[in-house]
Design a protein around this motif. Structure first.
Motif, PDB file in Angstrom:
ATOM      1  N   GLU A   1       0.823  -1.207   0.000  1.00  0.00           N
ATOM      2  CA  GLU A   1       0.000   0.000   0.000  1.00  0.00           C
ATOM      3  C   GLU A   1       0.857   1.257   0.000  1.00  0.00           C
ATOM      4  O   GLU A   1       0.521   2.247  -0.661  1.00  0.00           O
ATOM      5  CB  GLU A   1      -0.910  -0.013   1.233  1.00  0.00           C
ATOM      6  N   LYS A   2       1.963   1.194   0.712  1.00  0.00           N
ATOM      7  CA  LYS A   2       2.846   2.352   0.744  1.00  0.00           C
ATOM      8  C   LYS A   2       3.465   2.612  -0.633  1.00  0.00           C
ATOM      9  O   LYS A   2       3.597   3.768  -1.063  1.00  0.00           O
ATOM     10  CB  LYS A   2       3.938   2.135   1.787  1.00  0.00           C
ATOM     11  N   GLU A   3       3.855   1.538  -1.329  1.00  0.00           N
ATOM     12  CA  GLU A   3       4.421   1.713  -2.670  1.00  0.00           C
ATOM     13  C   GLU A   3       3.391   2.296  -3.635  1.00  0.00           C
ATOM     14  O   GLU A   3       3.710   3.160  -4.457  1.00  0.00           O
ATOM     15  CB  GLU A   3       4.936   0.372  -3.185  1.00  0.00           C
ATOM     16  N   GLU A   4       2.142   1.823  -3.549  1.00  0.00           N
ATOM     17  CA  GLU A   4       1.095   2.381  -4.403  1.00  0.00           C
ATOM     18  C   GLU A   4       0.875   3.860  -4.116  1.00  0.00           C
ATOM     19  O   GLU A   4       0.688   4.672  -5.036  1.00  0.00           O
ATOM     20  CB  GLU A   4      -0.203   1.604  -4.195  1.00  0.00           C
ATOM     21  N   GLN A   5       0.894   4.203  -2.855  1.00  0.00           N
ATOM     22  CA  GLN A   5       0.731   5.612  -2.489  1.00  0.00           C
ATOM     23  C   GLN A   5       1.879   6.450  -3.021  1.00  0.00           C
ATOM     24  O   GLN A   5       1.677   7.584  -3.496  1.00  0.00           O
ATOM     25  CB  GLN A   5       0.628   5.737  -0.965  1.00  0.00           C
TER      26      GLN A   5
ATOM     27  N   ASP B   1       1.825   9.570  -5.755  1.00  0.00           N
ATOM     28  CA  ASP B   1       2.333  10.875  -5.338  1.00  0.00           C
ATOM     29  C   ASP B   1       3.501  11.358  -6.191  1.00  0.00           C
ATOM     30  O   ASP B   1       4.297  12.194  -5.750  1.00  0.00           O
ATOM     31  CB  ASP B   1       2.775  10.825  -3.869  1.00  0.00           C
ATOM     32  N   LYS B   2       3.659  10.826  -7.394  1.00  0.00           N
ATOM     33  CA  LYS B   2       4.740  11.271  -8.272  1.00  0.00           C
ATOM     34  C   LYS B   2       4.571  12.747  -8.642  1.00  0.00           C
ATOM     35  O   LYS B   2       5.543  13.511  -8.694  1.00  0.00           O
ATOM     36  CB  LYS B   2       4.771  10.411  -9.535  1.00  0.00           C
TER      37      LYS B   2
END
Length: 274
Positions: free
Chosen positions: A142-146, A150-151
């Protein structure tokens, strides 16, 4: 109090040092207490003593006793620490908690409430190692998706950073320019002062010339106005004199008109006698 600091003590004549029994803490309890090592540490969390109610902040230094426990967590050694309250000297015990990456207060004190701590940590105390790994992997995903979402925010942050750096560079250039100008003025010294004085003199002279020209123009306009007023007064006086002059009685008598001129010689001329 003064007797405690003296260098020499009084020993009676019948004093025998060999008669003193050397006892340790382990011998007092029968030798069942584990071996403790001294260590210097800081409190890992803020706590309140249950004996006297003294508040002990996080980071206060203590001379503690460290105990190595036989208990382990995933081959990580667990330690127990003993400290004493600074007010009532009550014993406080806390131990390491490698499972939660924290410390656990056991007895002698109560841990203060910490807002930043997650209250949901208690529900993970009973889960197994596999469940913990699954939960951590899910949180990591989930953190990686977030982070991927946020790019754009990261790009905006970079743009703001670049603008800030440009502003800083401009400010530095302005400071350097001002310093160079000040150094040039200081290097010029007398020449710069002389040039400044000469500029002030030129400005004063120019201002005086302008004032003199303005005064001359005002005088000229005043003279013209007075001259015009004198001429108008003379015309009025002449007109009044003409009005007050007595009328000639012969002015209205008819006058004899002169004979008309004969430019072409058409008029008959009288014959000359003799």
């Amino acid at each position: 109090m003064a007797e405690r600091k003296v260098l020499s003590k009084y020993y009676p004549p019948d004093f025998d040092p060999s008669a003193i029994e050397r006892s340790s803490r382990r011998s007092r309890t029968g030798g069942n207490e584990p071996k403790l090592s001294a260590s210097r540490l800081m409190t890992p969390f803020s706590m309140k003593c249950t004996h006297c109610g003294e508040y002990i902040p996080k980071g206060r230094k203590f001379n503690a006793r460290k105990e190595t426990l036989e208990e382990r967590y995933l081959s990580v050694q667990i330690f127990r620490f003993y400290i004493r309250c600074t007010r009532c000297s009550g014993e406080i015990t806390f131990r390491t908690d490698p499972k939660n990456n924290d410390y656990q207060c056991e007895r002698g004190a109560k841990r203060n409430f910490e807002v930043w701590r997650d209250n949901t940590d208690e529900k993970y105390n009973d889960e197994t190692e596999e469940q913990t790994l699954d939960r951590l992997e899910k949180q990591h995903g989930e953190k990686e998706e977030q982070m991927e979402r946020d790019k754009m925010a990261e790009l905006e942050d970079k743009m703001l950073d670049s603008k800030r750096e440009m502003k800083v560079a401009d400010a530095l250039d302005e400071i350097r320019t001002r310093n160079a100008r000040i150094e040039r003025k200081e290097a010029g010294g007398a020449n710069a002062a002389l040039a400044t004085v000469q500029d002030e003199i030129n400005e004063e002279t120019l201002r005086a010339e302008r004032e003199a020209a303005a005064d001359a123009e005002a005088i000229r306009k005043e003279f013209q106005a007075k001259k015009r007023a004198a001429q108008d007064a003379a015309r009025v006086a002449t007109f009044e004199e003409a009005l007050n002059r007595p009328v000639d009685p012969d002015f209205w008598k008819p006058r004899k008109r002169p004979a008309p001129r004969d430019p072409f010689g058409l008029r008959k001329s009288k014959p000359r006698l003799g």
